[in-house]
Motif scaffolding. Structure first.
Motif, short mmCIF file in Angstrom:
data_model
loop_
_atom_site.label_atom_id
_atom_site.label_comp_id
_atom_site.label_asym_id
_atom_site.label_seq_id
_atom_site.Cartn_x
_atom_site.Cartn_y
_atom_site.Cartn_z
N HIS A 22 5.40 18.10 15.38
CA HIS A 22 5.77 16.72 15.68
C HIS A 22 6.96 16.61 16.61
CE1 HIS A 22 4.02 16.08 11.38
NE2 HIS A 22 3.09 16.25 12.29
N ARG A 23 7.30 17.68 17.32
CA ARG A 23 8.45 17.61 18.22
C ARG A 23 7.96 17.87 19.62
NH1 ARG A 23 11.92 21.99 15.42
NH2 ARG A 23 13.31 21.73 17.20
N TYR B 161 11.10 10.65 8.82
CA TYR B 161 11.06 11.55 9.98
C TYR B 161 12.45 11.92 10.49
CZ TYR B 161 6.10 10.52 10.16
OH TYR B 161 4.77 10.41 9.85
N ASP C 273 12.96 9.08 16.66
CA ASP C 273 12.47 9.87 17.78
C ASP C 273 10.95 9.99 17.70
OD1 ASP C 273 11.88 11.80 19.71
OD2 ASP C 273 13.74 12.90 19.34
N ASP D 246 8.99 11.90 19.17
CA ASP D 246 8.50 13.27 19.18
C ASP D 246 8.38 13.86 17.79
OD1 ASP D 246 8.35 13.16 21.89
OD2 ASP D 246 10.18 14.28 22.27
N ASP D 247 8.97 13.23 16.79
CA ASP D 247 8.87 13.69 15.41
C ASP D 247 7.86 12.88 14.60
OD1 ASP D 247 10.90 15.58 15.84
OD2 ASP D 247 12.44 14.08 15.49
N ASP D 248 7.26 11.87 15.20
CA ASP D 248 6.42 10.92 14.47
C ASP D 248 5.10 10.73 15.21
OD1 ASP D 248 5.24 8.73 13.26
OD2 ASP D 248 7.11 7.62 13.01
#
Length: 373
Positions: A4-5, A236, A240, A242-244
């Motif tokens: 998720h990043r 999360y 961000d 990119d984490d979700d």
């Protein structure tokens, strides 16, 4: 890096009539700059302002749909050939460095040959190899594009409308395993809609949609994605994208669709960019060296730190340079990225079966200039 990043593609888009499409080229260049900026500063809001990865997958999707006007086997071979040599060249340095620092791979090293799954590595080299999730996802989208495009052409609106369903299923119905297979499913489901928006642009589906419908659907997707990111910060660790994955999927879809619709419906082309020769040349370099910039930028950010540390030993540098500034490190990283483009970018030319060039986009010399002493 985990599933998720997310953080940056490649080849340039060519319009039907031939020549470069500067609108798409400019979007790709901006996306790459945003990727490097995000990795340098870690700003959570950067993905909300400009979701680079969704844009990159949409651009790659429209280019893939155009390419599939040729036989699918030929297209897949060409795409894989253009992707793997730069990856192998870069990977040889990363793998060798990790071996020197005590890493010993198992059979999973095959993913350093064909990245159908996340290549293995050790913690020492993680900042370098964590970006490979994008190459893996891009490769799978390329391989899946022939059947996806066949299905899309038979029910374009339905397929596009259902393209966000997989990420909803993975979020609320079934949690995939925490392994290479599960990570791949998350990434494919997160950016499937963006890839298909690229199909919709190329196939003329977007052009036929009324502006009001596009605006309402885009705002709805942005609203849901933004709300989900803000409402689930505790889960999360922040907002961000990119984490979700769910927030990323909806926000990227809502952001990308108007950009592609503007091109399809109103013909935005940024042809006037040619009047600004240096800026136009810079956009050309970013597009011709997109894979190089993407792969090597994390190494540039890593190397910038010890390089600046050495500057503290020079009294003049210590007195007059902002060595503690993150912006100074950012500038040094771009100098190193430029060096990598010069030293390693030619691999992209070789992979594309073009004559290798030190810097792409140079104007060819006129016959008179070539004959001059």
């Amino acid at each position: 890096m985990g599933a998720h990043r997310r953080k940056g593609d490649g080849a340039g888009t060519v319009p039907v009539g031939g020549g470069r499409d500067r609108y798409f080229d400019a979007l790709r260049a901006l996306a790459l700059v945003r990727v490097v900026t995000y990795h340098a500063f870690g700003w959570a809001w950067a993905g909300l302002v400009f979701p680079s990865m969704g844009i990159m997958f949409a651009l790659a999707g429209t280019l893939m749909a155009r390419s599939l006007e040729r036989p699918a086997v030929t297209v897949l071979r060409d795409r894989i050939r253009r992707l793997l040599p730069p990856f192998w060249f870069w990977g040889a340095f990363v793998v060798l460095a990790m071996l020197v620092h005590g890493w010993m791979p198992g059979w999973q090293i095959v993913y350093w040959v064909v990245p159908l799954g996340d290549p293995p590595g050790n913690a020492w080299g993680e900042q370098a190899w964590e970006v490979l999730w994008y190459l893996r996802t891009y490769l799978w989208f390329v391989l899946l594009s022939p059947p996806l495009l066949w299905l899309f052409r038979r029910a374009p609106v339905a397929v596009l409308g259902l393209s966000l369903a997989p990420v909803l299923v993975l979020t609320f119905v079934w949690q995939p395993p925490d392994d290479r297979f599960g990570t791949g499913l998350w990434d494919l489901s997160t950016y499937l809609c963006c890839w298909l928006v690229g199909f919709a642009h190329r196939e003329g589906v977007l052009r036929r949609l009324p502006p009001v419908a596009v605006a309402l659907l885009s705002v709805a997707a942005l609203g849901y994605g933004g709300w989900y990111a803000l409402a689930h910060q505790a889960e999360y660790g922040g907002y961000d994208l990119d984490d979700d994955p769910l927030a990323q999927a909806f926000w990227s879809a809502g952001f990308v669709t108007p950009l592609m619709y503007a091109k399809a419906r109103f013909g935005f082309d940024l042809a006037g960019l040619a009047r600004f020769r240096r800026l136009d040349r810079l956009v050309t370099v970013f597009n011709a060296r997109a894979v190089t910039v993407y792969l090597w930028h994390e190494i540039a950010l890593v190397l910038a730190v010890p390089l600046i540390d050495r500057c503290w030993e020079v009294p003049a540098f210590e007195a007059h340079l902002p060595l503690e500034s993150q912006w100074f490190m950012f500038g040094v990283a771009w100098v190193l990225i430029g060096a990598f483009v010069l030293l390693c970018g030619w691999v992209e030319d070789v992979a594309a079966r073009k004559p290798p060039r030190l810097v792409p986009g140079a104007r060819p010399a006129t016959p008179a200039a070539r004959m001059a002493p």
